[in-house]
Design an enzyme around this catalytic site. Structure first.
Site, mmCIF file in Angstrom:
data_model
loop_
_atom_site.group_PDB
_atom_site.id
_atom_site.type_symbol
_atom_site.label_atom_id
_atom_site.label_comp_id
_atom_site.label_asym_id
_atom_site.label_seq_id
_atom_site.Cartn_x
_atom_site.Cartn_y
_atom_site.Cartn_z
ATOM 1 N N TYR A 52 -11.996 10.286 13.818
ATOM 2 C CA TYR A 52 -11.950 8.828 13.984
ATOM 3 C C TYR A 52 -13.339 8.213 14.147
ATOM 4 C CZ TYR A 52 -6.965 9.238 13.941
ATOM 5 O OH TYR A 52 -5.682 9.498 13.511
ATOM 6 N N ARG A 55 -14.500 7.659 10.640
ATOM 7 C CA ARG A 55 -13.837 6.532 9.969
ATOM 8 C C ARG A 55 -14.297 5.205 10.567
ATOM 9 N NH1 ARG A 55 -7.632 8.175 10.093
ATOM 10 N NH2 ARG A 55 -7.318 6.188 9.004
ATOM 11 N N GLN A 87 -0.293 -1.093 8.149
ATOM 12 C CA GLN A 87 -0.338 0.281 8.647
ATOM 13 C C GLN A 87 -1.791 0.731 8.780
ATOM 14 O OE1 GLN A 87 2.809 2.758 6.340
ATOM 15 N NE2 GLN A 87 2.489 0.909 5.122
ATOM 16 N N HIS A 105 0.003 0.422 13.503
ATOM 17 C CA HIS A 105 -0.502 1.783 13.797
ATOM 18 C C HIS A 105 -1.831 1.756 14.541
ATOM 19 C CE1 HIS A 105 2.155 3.521 10.343
ATOM 20 N NE2 HIS A 105 2.844 3.273 11.430
ATOM 21 N N CYS A 113 -7.331 3.732 26.986
ATOM 22 C CA CYS A 113 -7.576 4.633 28.125
ATOM 23 C C CYS A 113 -6.274 5.338 28.514
ATOM 24 C CB CYS A 113 -8.111 3.854 29.333
ATOM 25 S SG CYS A 113 -8.383 4.916 30.764
ATOM 26 N N ALA A 215 -4.246 -3.408 -6.526
ATOM 27 C CA ALA A 215 -3.993 -4.552 -5.641
ATOM 28 C C ALA A 215 -4.980 -5.682 -5.884
ATOM 29 C CB ALA A 215 -4.065 -4.091 -4.188
HETATM 30 C C1 BV8 Z 1 8.031 6.915 14.972
HETATM 31 C C2 BV8 Z 1 -2.497 5.855 12.203
HETATM 32 C C3 BV8 Z 1 9.858 6.476 16.489
HETATM 33 C C4 BV8 Z 1 -3.440 6.993 12.355
HETATM 34 C C5 BV8 Z 1 -0.481 6.623 11.029
HETATM 35 C C6 BV8 Z 1 12.407 9.339 9.486
HETATM 36 C C7 BV8 Z 1 12.404 10.221 8.454
HETATM 37 C C8 BV8 Z 1 11.365 11.188 8.384
HETATM 38 C C9 BV8 Z 1 10.332 11.255 9.327
HETATM 39 C C10 BV8 Z 1 10.336 10.371 10.342
HETATM 40 C C11 BV8 Z 1 11.374 9.432 10.436
HETATM 41 N N1 BV8 Z 1 11.128 8.681 11.530
HETATM 42 C C12 BV8 Z 1 9.978 9.137 12.133
HETATM 43 C C13 BV8 Z 1 9.487 10.169 11.425
HETATM 44 C C14 BV8 Z 1 8.276 10.891 11.760
HETATM 45 C C15 BV8 Z 1 6.992 10.210 11.273
HETATM 46 C C16 BV8 Z 1 6.967 10.187 9.777
HETATM 47 O O1 BV8 Z 1 7.255 9.175 9.157
HETATM 48 N N2 BV8 Z 1 6.563 11.330 9.217
HETATM 49 C C17 BV8 Z 1 6.392 11.401 7.738
HETATM 50 C C18 BV8 Z 1 5.111 12.152 7.445
HETATM 51 C C19 BV8 Z 1 7.583 12.037 7.114
HETATM 52 N N3 BV8 Z 1 6.843 8.860 11.803
HETATM 53 C C20 BV8 Z 1 6.309 8.710 13.052
HETATM 54 O O2 BV8 Z 1 6.005 9.632 13.780
HETATM 55 C C21 BV8 Z 1 6.109 7.266 13.514
HETATM 56 N N4 BV8 Z 1 6.678 7.029 14.816
HETATM 57 O O3 BV8 Z 1 8.809 7.044 14.052
HETATM 58 O O4 BV8 Z 1 8.415 6.605 16.266
HETATM 59 C C22 BV8 Z 1 10.238 5.033 16.264
HETATM 60 C C23 BV8 Z 1 10.828 4.635 15.061
HETATM 61 C C24 BV8 Z 1 11.269 3.308 14.898
HETATM 62 C C25 BV8 Z 1 11.039 2.353 15.873
HETATM 63 C C26 BV8 Z 1 10.441 2.762 17.057
HETATM 64 C C27 BV8 Z 1 10.029 4.123 17.245
HETATM 65 C C28 BV8 Z 1 4.602 6.947 13.666
HETATM 66 C C29 BV8 Z 1 3.885 7.127 12.388
HETATM 67 C C30 BV8 Z 1 2.456 6.568 12.481
HETATM 68 C C31 BV8 Z 1 1.411 7.646 12.221
HETATM 69 N N5 BV8 Z 1 0.076 7.039 12.130
HETATM 70 N N6 BV8 Z 1 -1.715 6.009 10.984
HETATM 71 C C32 BV8 Z 1 -4.441 7.066 11.248
HETATM 72 O O5 BV8 Z 1 -4.528 6.138 10.433
HETATM 73 O O6 BV8 Z 1 -5.167 8.067 11.240
HETATM 74 S S1 BV8 Z 1 0.411 6.824 9.548
HETATM 75 C C33 BV8 Z 1 -0.758 6.652 8.287
HETATM 76 O O7 BV8 Z 1 -0.202 7.310 7.185
HETATM 77 C C34 BV8 Z 1 -1.004 5.237 7.816
HETATM 78 O O8 BV8 Z 1 -1.074 4.319 8.863
HETATM 79 C C35 BV8 Z 1 0.196 4.999 6.911
HETATM 80 O O9 BV8 Z 1 1.309 4.597 7.670
HETATM 81 C C36 BV8 Z 1 0.440 6.376 6.358
HETATM 82 C C37 BV8 Z 1 -0.188 6.497 5.014
HETATM 83 O O10 BV8 Z 1 0.612 5.814 4.150
HETATM 84 P P1 BV8 Z 1 -0.007 4.673 3.174
HETATM 85 O O11 BV8 Z 1 -0.731 3.658 3.967
HETATM 86 O O12 BV8 Z 1 1.116 4.278 2.317
HETATM 87 O O13 BV8 Z 1 -1.138 5.460 2.353
HETATM 88 P P2 BV8 Z 1 -0.947 6.607 1.254
HETATM 89 O O14 BV8 Z 1 -2.280 7.180 1.043
HETATM 90 O O15 BV8 Z 1 0.203 7.479 1.604
HETATM 91 O O16 BV8 Z 1 -0.502 5.808 -0.078
HETATM 92 C C38 BV8 Z 1 -1.363 4.872 -0.638
HETATM 93 C C39 BV8 Z 1 -0.546 4.144 -1.714
HETATM 94 O O17 BV8 Z 1 -1.371 3.134 -2.291
HETATM 95 C C40 BV8 Z 1 -0.094 5.074 -2.844
HETATM 96 O O18 BV8 Z 1 1.236 4.757 -3.193
HETATM 97 C C41 BV8 Z 1 -1.062 4.728 -3.984
HETATM 98 O O19 BV8 Z 1 -0.435 4.828 -5.232
HETATM 99 C C42 BV8 Z 1 -1.370 3.264 -3.692
HETATM 100 N N7 BV8 Z 1 -2.697 2.826 -4.157
HETATM 101 C C43 BV8 Z 1 -3.851 3.564 -4.213
HETATM 102 N N8 BV8 Z 1 -4.865 2.780 -4.673
HETATM 103 C C44 BV8 Z 1 -4.326 1.531 -4.896
HETATM 104 C C45 BV8 Z 1 -2.939 1.572 -4.541
HETATM 105 N N9 BV8 Z 1 -2.126 0.505 -4.659
HETATM 106 C C46 BV8 Z 1 -2.691 -0.661 -5.138
HETATM 107 N N10 BV8 Z 1 -4.023 -0.770 -5.466
HETATM 108 C C47 BV8 Z 1 -4.855 0.289 -5.373
HETATM 109 N N11 BV8 Z 1 -6.133 0.158 -5.726
#
Ligand code: BV8
Length: 231
Positions: A52, A55, A87, A105, A113, A215
């Site tokens: 972090y 970043r 996000q 997020h 803290c 985008a």
């Molecule tokens: C939770 C902060 C309970 C840190 C992040 C249900 C089913 C399965 C799993 C779960 C589920 N519910 C919960 C889970 C577990 C988990 C989860 O989802 N796991 C996944 C891996 C399966 N979720 C959690 O633990 C969450 N907490 O559920 O708590 C709850 C639920 C409901 C209500 C209350 C409580 C917490 C998750 C948060 C984790 N922290 N970030 C950090 O940044 O280091 S997540 C992090 O990864 C990002 O913030 C973001 O959310 C994610 C990445 O995704 P994207 O942003 O979409 O980025 P990515 O690279 O994947 O994709 C980029 C896209 O852009 C692509 O499609 C690409 O084609 C496109 N693109 C690229 N260039 C361009 C473009 N588009 C347009 N123009 C361009 N130029």
């Protein structure tokens, strides 16, 4: 027309901020999910701080792109009828002029803290374990929501999704929940939905319309349509 916009790493890609799917979601050979978790912080805090701190330093060298600027322009016209839920933990939306923004997020430029739960605006490293400005204890962690943790402002987000007439997702892969399910919540409240993404995401099928492209081009064009009342 009430609009909720969800943004992901793809909206910051053209500003030079790597997405999660870039580099196959790896950081220093670690699966991102392994670095971005409370367990990882307990087990190897220095690795997580390095992740972090790097970043946080990097976003000082990038700038908002036309997609961020277009959403700020839309807010000027729609005011409270627009909410951007991101996000992303970078501050490019704010630097583009957006004020109606929810960082579900967390934020890179904030420290949390673990002793007194105070959130403090922060621009420096945390890897040298500075004391908390409020309680003085050296228990500061990145103020980001890790896997397994509850995202910020979920009540406000669910309320806005339910009241929305239009839900738009920009630059997100639809892999991480609960964000990936927002299109379904919005549809449940009667909203129409549009996806603006480089390629179809994992949840494209849940949208009424999906447009593919960068985008930086799709978002200004979409904003022009909204402001021209064509949507
Ligand atoms: C939770 C902060 C309970 C840190 C992040 C249900 C089913 C399965 C799993 C779960 C589920 N519910 C919960 C889970 C577990 C988990 C989860 O989802 N796991 C996944 C891996 C399966 N979720 C959690 O633990 C969450 N907490 O559920 O708590 C709850 C639920 C409901 C209500 C209350 C409580 C917490 C998750 C948060 C984790 N922290 N970030 C950090 O940044 O280091 S997540 C992090 O990864 C990002 O913030 C973001 O959310 C994610 C990445 O995704 P994207 O942003 O979409 O980025 P990515 O690279 O994947 O994709 C980029 C896209 O852009 C692509 O499609 C690409 O084609 C496109 N693109 C690229 N260039 C361009 C473009 N588009 C347009 N123009 C361009 N130029």
């Amino acid at each position: 027309m009430k609009i909720v916009v969800l943004t992901g790493a793809g909206i910051s890609a053209e500003s030079g901020v790597p997405t999660f799917r870039d580099a196959d979601g790896l950081w220093e050979g670690h699966r991102v999910e392994d670095v971005a978790s409370p367990d990882a912080f307990d087990l190897q805090p220095s690795v997580v701080h390095r992740f972090y701190d790097a970043r946080r330093a990097a976003i000082a060298g990038v700038a908002p792109n036309p997609a961020h600027l277009a959403l700020a322009r839309l807010e000027e016209r729609l005011g409270d009828d627009l909410l951007v839920v991101t996000q992303n933990i970078d501050d490019l939306h704010e630097r583009a002029g957006s004020t109606r923004i929810v960082h579900m997020h967390g934020e890179l430029r904030s420290a949390l803290c673990r002793a007194c739960r105070t959130r403090t605006p922060w621009t420096d490293d945390l890897g040298d374990y500075p004391p908390c400005p409020r309680c003085g204890v050296s228990e500061l962690r990145p103020d980001v929501v890790w896997f397994g943790e509850v995202p910020y402002e979920m009540d406000r987000i669910f309320e806005a999704l339910y009241e929305a007439d239009l839900f738009v997702a920009i630059g997100t892969s639809g892999v991480v929940y609960p964000a990936a399910a927002f299109v379904q919540f919005a549809a449940g409240g009667g909203a129409r939905s549009v996806e603006l993404n480089l390629v179809a995401s994992d949840v494209s099928g849940d949208f009424d319309e999906s447009r593919a492209g960068p985008a930086g081009q799709l978002v200004p064009a979409w904003v022009d349509e909204v402001l021209a009342g064509e949507l």
